[in-house]
Motif scaffolding. Sequence first.
Motif, PDB file in Angstrom:
ATOM      1  N   MET A   1       0.838  -1.195   0.000  1.00  0.00           N
ATOM      2  CA  MET A   1       0.000   0.000   0.000  1.00  0.00           C
ATOM      3  C   MET A   1       0.874   1.247   0.000  1.00  0.00           C
ATOM      4  O   MET A   1       1.881   1.320   0.693  1.00  0.00           O
ATOM      5  CB  MET A   1      -0.878   0.020   1.248  1.00  0.00           C
ATOM      6  N   VAL A 226       7.143 -17.288  13.936  1.00  0.00           N
ATOM      7  CA  VAL A 226       6.176 -18.157  13.259  1.00  0.00           C
ATOM      8  C   VAL A 226       4.792 -17.499  13.302  1.00  0.00           C
ATOM      9  O   VAL A 226       4.463 -16.792  14.246  1.00  0.00           O
ATOM     10  CB  VAL A 226       6.107 -19.566  13.900  1.00  0.00           C
ATOM     11  N   ILE A 227       4.023 -17.727  12.254  1.00  0.00           N
ATOM     12  CA  ILE A 227       2.673 -17.161  12.151  1.00  0.00           C
ATOM     13  C   ILE A 227       1.710 -18.285  11.844  1.00  0.00           C
ATOM     14  O   ILE A 227       1.766 -18.872  10.762  1.00  0.00           O
ATOM     15  CB  ILE A 227       2.594 -16.119  11.027  1.00  0.00           C
ATOM     16  N   ALA A 499       2.621  -3.627  22.925  1.00  0.00           N
ATOM     17  CA  ALA A 499       2.688  -4.897  22.183  1.00  0.00           C
ATOM     18  C   ALA A 499       3.968  -5.609  22.612  1.00  0.00           C
ATOM     19  O   ALA A 499       4.939  -4.923  22.939  1.00  0.00           O
ATOM     20  CB  ALA A 499       2.739  -4.623  20.678  1.00  0.00           C
ATOM     21  N   PRO A 500       4.049  -6.942  22.653  1.00  0.00           N
ATOM     22  CA  PRO A 500       2.941  -7.878  22.404  1.00  0.00           C
ATOM     23  C   PRO A 500       1.942  -7.876  23.559  1.00  0.00           C
ATOM     24  O   PRO A 500       2.282  -7.476  24.655  1.00  0.00           O
ATOM     25  CB  PRO A 500       3.660  -9.226  22.309  1.00  0.00           C
ATOM     26  N   GLU A 501       0.747  -8.337  23.279  1.00  0.00           N
ATOM     27  CA  GLU A 501      -0.320  -8.273  24.275  1.00  0.00           C
ATOM     28  C   GLU A 501      -1.029  -9.622  24.371  1.00  0.00           C
ATOM     29  O   GLU A 501      -0.888 -10.476  23.495  1.00  0.00           O
ATOM     30  CB  GLU A 501      -1.322  -7.197  23.873  1.00  0.00           C
ATOM     31  N   TYR A 511      -6.907 -19.998  14.406  1.00  0.00           N
ATOM     32  CA  TYR A 511      -5.558 -20.395  14.011  1.00  0.00           C
ATOM     33  C   TYR A 511      -5.164 -21.752  14.576  1.00  0.00           C
ATOM     34  O   TYR A 511      -4.019 -22.172  14.439  1.00  0.00           O
ATOM     35  CB  TYR A 511      -4.556 -19.314  14.438  1.00  0.00           C
TER      36      TYR A 511
ATOM     37  N   LYS B 216       0.192  -4.406  17.659  1.00  0.00           N
ATOM     38  CA  LYS B 216      -0.907  -5.012  18.390  1.00  0.00           C
ATOM     39  C   LYS B 216      -2.170  -4.878  17.565  1.00  0.00           C
ATOM     40  O   LYS B 216      -2.238  -4.042  16.653  1.00  0.00           O
ATOM     41  CB  LYS B 216      -1.057  -4.363  19.766  1.00  0.00           C
ATOM     42  N   ARG B 217      -3.181  -5.662  17.928  1.00  0.00           N
ATOM     43  CA  ARG B 217      -4.399  -5.627  17.109  1.00  0.00           C
ATOM     44  C   ARG B 217      -5.116  -4.294  17.274  1.00  0.00           C
ATOM     45  O   ARG B 217      -4.989  -3.630  18.302  1.00  0.00           O
ATOM     46  CB  ARG B 217      -5.301  -6.794  17.476  1.00  0.00           C
ATOM     47  N   ALA B 222     -10.221  -8.302  13.218  1.00  0.00           N
ATOM     48  CA  ALA B 222     -10.334  -9.764  13.176  1.00  0.00           C
ATOM     49  C   ALA B 222      -9.540 -10.338  12.016  1.00  0.00           C
ATOM     50  O   ALA B 222      -9.285 -11.522  11.967  1.00  0.00           O
ATOM     51  CB  ALA B 222     -11.788 -10.164  13.050  1.00  0.00           C
ATOM     52  N   GLU B 224      -6.429  -9.719  11.309  1.00  0.00           N
ATOM     53  CA  GLU B 224      -4.996  -9.548  11.513  1.00  0.00           C
ATOM     54  C   GLU B 224      -4.319 -10.857  11.921  1.00  0.00           C
ATOM     55  O   GLU B 224      -4.802 -11.556  12.815  1.00  0.00           O
ATOM     56  CB  GLU B 224      -4.735  -8.454  12.557  1.00  0.00           C
ATOM     57  N   PHE B 225      -3.207 -11.172  11.273  1.00  0.00           N
ATOM     58  CA  PHE B 225      -2.432 -12.346  11.648  1.00  0.00           C
ATOM     59  C   PHE B 225      -1.841 -12.142  13.040  1.00  0.00           C
ATOM     60  O   PHE B 225      -1.433 -11.031  13.393  1.00  0.00           O
ATOM     61  CB  PHE B 225      -1.267 -12.549  10.672  1.00  0.00           C
ATOM     62  N   VAL B 226      -1.761 -13.205  13.819  1.00  0.00           N
ATOM     63  CA  VAL B 226      -1.156 -13.107  15.148  1.00  0.00           C
ATOM     64  C   VAL B 226       0.208 -13.788  15.134  1.00  0.00           C
ATOM     65  O   VAL B 226       0.431 -14.752  14.395  1.00  0.00           O
ATOM     66  CB  VAL B 226      -2.046 -13.744  16.240  1.00  0.00           C
ATOM     67  N   ILE B 227       1.136 -13.269  15.912  1.00  0.00           N
ATOM     68  CA  ILE B 227       2.485 -13.813  16.001  1.00  0.00           C
ATOM     69  C   ILE B 227       2.815 -14.045  17.458  1.00  0.00           C
ATOM     70  O   ILE B 227       2.925 -13.084  18.229  1.00  0.00           O
ATOM     71  CB  ILE B 227       3.518 -12.832  15.409  1.00  0.00           C
ATOM     72  N   TYR B 236       2.031 -10.571  19.079  1.00  0.00           N
ATOM     73  CA  TYR B 236       2.023  -9.401  18.216  1.00  0.00           C
ATOM     74  C   TYR B 236       0.926  -9.619  17.164  1.00  0.00           C
ATOM     75  O   TYR B 236       0.436 -10.737  16.979  1.00  0.00           O
ATOM     76  CB  TYR B 236       3.339  -9.259  17.443  1.00  0.00           C
ATOM     77  N   LEU B 238       0.165  -8.557  12.890  1.00  0.00           N
ATOM     78  CA  LEU B 238       0.626  -7.891  11.664  1.00  0.00           C
ATOM     79  C   LEU B 238      -0.476  -6.928  11.237  1.00  0.00           C
ATOM     80  O   LEU B 238      -1.597  -7.353  10.984  1.00  0.00           O
ATOM     81  CB  LEU B 238       0.873  -8.919  10.556  1.00  0.00           C
ATOM     82  N   GLN B 240      -3.098  -4.318   9.415  1.00  0.00           N
ATOM     83  CA  GLN B 240      -3.741  -4.218   8.097  1.00  0.00           C
ATOM     84  C   GLN B 240      -3.278  -2.995   7.331  1.00  0.00           C
ATOM     85  O   GLN B 240      -3.411  -2.929   6.113  1.00  0.00           O
ATOM     86  CB  GLN B 240      -5.253  -4.126   8.266  1.00  0.00           C
ATOM     87  N   SER B 241      -2.764  -2.005   8.051  1.00  0.00           N
ATOM     88  CA  SER B 241      -2.224  -0.782   7.431  1.00  0.00           C
ATOM     89  C   SER B 241      -1.521  -0.004   8.534  1.00  0.00           C
ATOM     90  O   SER B 241      -1.720  -0.278   9.705  1.00  0.00           O
ATOM     91  CB  SER B 241      -3.336   0.056   6.811  1.00  0.00           C
ATOM     92  N   CYS B 263       1.063  -4.380   3.982  1.00  0.00           N
ATOM     93  CA  CYS B 263      -0.152  -4.515   4.784  1.00  0.00           C
ATOM     94  C   CYS B 263      -0.566  -5.980   4.790  1.00  0.00           C
ATOM     95  O   CYS B 263      -0.370  -6.685   3.808  1.00  0.00           O
ATOM     96  CB  CYS B 263      -1.280  -3.684   4.205  1.00  0.00           C
ATOM     97  N   TYR B 264      -1.139  -6.404   5.882  1.00  0.00           N
ATOM     98  CA  TYR B 264      -1.471  -7.819   6.045  1.00  0.00           C
ATOM     99  C   TYR B 264      -2.949  -7.970   6.348  1.00  0.00           C
ATOM    100  O   TYR B 264      -3.454  -7.362   7.287  1.00  0.00           O
ATOM    101  CB  TYR B 264      -0.637  -8.414   7.183  1.00  0.00           C
ATOM    102  N   ARG B 265      -3.613  -8.772   5.579  1.00  0.00           N
ATOM    103  CA  ARG B 265      -5.016  -9.058   5.842  1.00  0.00           C
ATOM    104  C   ARG B 265      -5.235 -10.548   5.724  1.00  0.00           C
ATOM    105  O   ARG B 265      -4.951 -11.134   4.691  1.00  0.00           O
ATOM    106  CB  ARG B 265      -5.912  -8.322   4.854  1.00  0.00           C
ATOM    107  N   ASP B 266      -5.667 -11.121   6.793  1.00  0.00           N
ATOM    108  CA  ASP B 266      -5.852 -12.562   6.782  1.00  0.00           C
ATOM    109  C   ASP B 266      -7.241 -12.898   6.280  1.00  0.00           C
ATOM    110  O   ASP B 266      -8.167 -13.057   7.057  1.00  0.00           O
ATOM    111  CB  ASP B 266      -5.647 -13.116   8.187  1.00  0.00           C
TER     112      ASP B 266
END
Lengths: 523, 523
Positions: A1, A226-227, A499-501, A511, B216-217, B222, B224-227, B236, B238, B240-241, B263-266
Amino acid sequence: MFSCWLSRQYWGFSTPTGRIAHLIRGSLSRTLVLSSQRRTPEFSSFVARTNTCGELRSSHLGQEVTLCGWIQYRRQNIFLVLRDFHGLVQVVIPQEESAASVKKILCEAPVESVVQVSGTVISRPPGQENPKMPTGEIEVKVKTAELLNSCKKLPFEIKDFVKKTEALRLQYRYLDLRSFQMQYNLRLRSQMVMKMREYLCNLHGFVDIETPTLFKRTPGGAKEFVIPSREPGKFYCLPQSPQQFKQLLMVGGLDRYFQVARCYRDEGSRPDRQPEFTQEVLPVFPKASRNWNTPVAQSILEEQRSGLIRLMEIQEDDVVLLTAGEHKKACSVLGKLRLECADLLEARGLVLRDPALFSFLWVVDFPLFLPKEENPGELESAHHPFTAPHPSDLQLLYTEPEKVRSQHYDLVLNGSEIGGGSIRIHDAELQRYILATLLKEDVKLLSHLLQALGFGAPPHGGIALGLDRLICLVTGAPSIRDVIAFPKSFRGHDLMSSAPESLPPEELKPYHIQVSWPADSEA
Amino acid sequence: MFSCWLSRQYWGFSTPTGRIAHLIRGSLSRTLVLSSQRRTPEFSSFVARTNTCGELRSSHLGQEVTLCGWIQYRRQNIFLVLRDFHGLVQVVIPQEESAASVKKILCEAPVESVVQVSGTVISRPPGQENPKMPTGEIEVKVKTAELLNSCKKLPFEIKDFVKKTEALRLQYRYLDLRSFQMQYNLRLRSQMVMKMREYLCNLHGFVDIETPTLFKRTPGGAKEFVIPSREPGKFYCLPQSPQQFKQLLMVGGLDRYFQVARCYRDEGSRPDRQPEFTQEVLPVFPKASRNWNTPVAQSILEEQRSGLIRLMEIQEDDVVLLTAGEHKKACSVLGKLRLECADLLEARGLVLRDPALFSFLWVVDFPLFLPKEENPGELESAHHPFTAPHPSDLQLLYTEPEKVRSQHYDLVLNGSEIGGGSIRIHDAELQRYILATLLKEDVKLLSHLLQALGFGAPPHGGIALGLDRLICLVTGAPSIRDVIAFPKSFRGHDLMSSAPESLPPEELKPYHIQVSWPADSEA
């Protein structure tokens, strides 16, 4: 983006939504130039301000101006210093009864509030000029004022001389970014990267290509985040570098590639983190010794002494620093010692390293393999398994692989490694032999790369620079946290957003993972 | 990390490692320019080739040249067409006994092998010129040849007219990248982004700032990928923007910011993915009806008919398309219907949309809130909760919030949304009121942003463009997968490396997670 963003003080205010389109286009195409190079600003009809705070001089005397900025400080409800990132300017608060509302706005607005003022540029009264301030010959007599946003009580003052703890700076990063130093670092970084892009892209036809960050782990990739995906038990990894992709681009005929890439290394809270090497090893050499009577020197035989004196051409009052032990560690200690000596000598006034110089150095002829620390009978890659062997050492791969030199090269600036790269292996069979036979890696993880090399991969190589460290050296910043807009703490925490949270279990459910809480004894 | 990479055919060969430093510097500073603009190449002493394959013309007749490239095809062991990304050139394989070894190399190398040849540029025999080929007047009579890398049997031919399945293209992406179309798309993308950077950075003083992707989210995040982190139960996300970061940069005084952001969108494998809206709703309007006797028209009262005829000024043979139902859906249907009609008319030869034109359109005056689909008594943000209300509608926020227009704007190119943005809320209290009172969001997740707005946030706004889609429209690519070097499949898989992949439990242990395998009944 692709995203761009502006503070609205550089536009008009009270803009009906229907004009937003024009605003954006206007501001993108015509408004002022903001850069540290102080070019002449250019204004569109949508810009409220007529000048930046830092640019007013005697040549502007008599002009009607509109300025926007933060209130830096206020003196006796008469003067107010306004700041933007071009500089500071003094404005005079009107004292007449008829301007009571303007006075009220400017006297009541807390420091660091955002205001817009209009008025006339006048000379400062004789004797009140401030030669230290670029705008110090003039001041602005205010006629109208608008409070754009009020500021609450700050956790610290936005002044470079105010010392803050690192934790406080990170927690209120957006305030810390207002400091001159952070503004300078981030603006310089942007310009440096732009110059690199212009050089590669415009002058030399390199192609800027984005490679994925949702990938799979690479061999030895224990440091990769890892994701979890929505497929049970399947995970992506965040890569440590675009390692494989750049090779695949070469195979794909994108013959000159570059990227400013995000890299991920999970070493934030590793329990096995090493302390600084100087701390560990310099208690062994407590002081540079000026005679042969120290405990270390005692263990040197008489004939070795005379050999050393001859070899080093030692004379009265010379200092010889020796290390003993495992080769690599001994070399590291000598390196640290050399820097320590330089520090000692420089502390006494001898200039050895000119901080204004940029001294570059290439390091070459690395070994391709090193004995594994935990099992010296086996080999591991000195850098990574894709580095090509030195062409003259090719035959040694099959007889004495530990003697093979690599085509790896490191770039050092003022003693700090700022980058490295290598010529890569383009022959699939050679790559397979090194991975499977010499390194005993599982080649299945890299089958796509091995396959790609087999389909007419051209010989190729490149280099990567650690941008954060490079900008650190250029700006003289003490930490890479000072050249990154929103850095994590050394434990990998974002102290601003925390973060992280923790996440509720229902957010983990899609997941197919659950938290394995450590037993009490471990917690 | 800043990384640049080259195929070595643009350097010398058999380079001793000690010269790598010079090689890299030489190639970065002096070697040939590769771009689709076909500037005159420039050569350094480290470059083996003297010319690119695509540039030779009659003006080069008699010159000794060295070329590198892929073998495109071979004819009767006499001719060989060599390809690089500047074009094709025909080389003549020597047939003399004395050149047996050169002939052997060139006749035995499989198609798509990488070779280097040296020879003389000669005229093609009269009548054998190929006017369709830019190099069609000449050929190169080869004297020496070197096989740089041999190619195994390919899964498909590297020819644009050879049709491959999408899955095969993605599995062998590095081969697909050799196609003219992919080369063109990626090189154009690089140049377009460079132009955008030059415009913003060099002309308008915008600062290019990288913002974190380990974050963080965000509320409603909803997708967003979680790490997982190494702290038990802490994750953490990832983003979306860079949504929040751009606002924080404005607060931090980085008054003109831009970024080309990842940007990441799951949403790769969401089970609730909607089918195309046209499929769902156009069985309701089976055909544009030319009389009042269709089932839908039957339900319109006589007096409504005459009202409609008057209102629409309907005449004999006019077609009126009506929808009924919930406002938003009815509007969507009419929009689709409009496109469908245009398709029908264009299929009959009426040109309504010129594909060579770039028609831009701004969409403004969106509502700030919409009723929640699942509970129409509550409100949700039409875009996101940070968009500022239209200044004229500010008071409605406290009385009839559903009537408030937003300062959001979308940019549409040839009917496709390519970007959007908004003026943001800079007042902390207004932001808190909208989040907590109107939207009933948990403000704790955004406490850092609310706090930042309170510390003298300037009014601000911006825009983000979906780069993939924009480049698609410019290149005419049918899918965004054709403008991304290494795309995922629509289920989010990397078919080349097979990510995501299974990980052994010990690799998950440091992150304190375990896989919750679905029960058999769910699997």
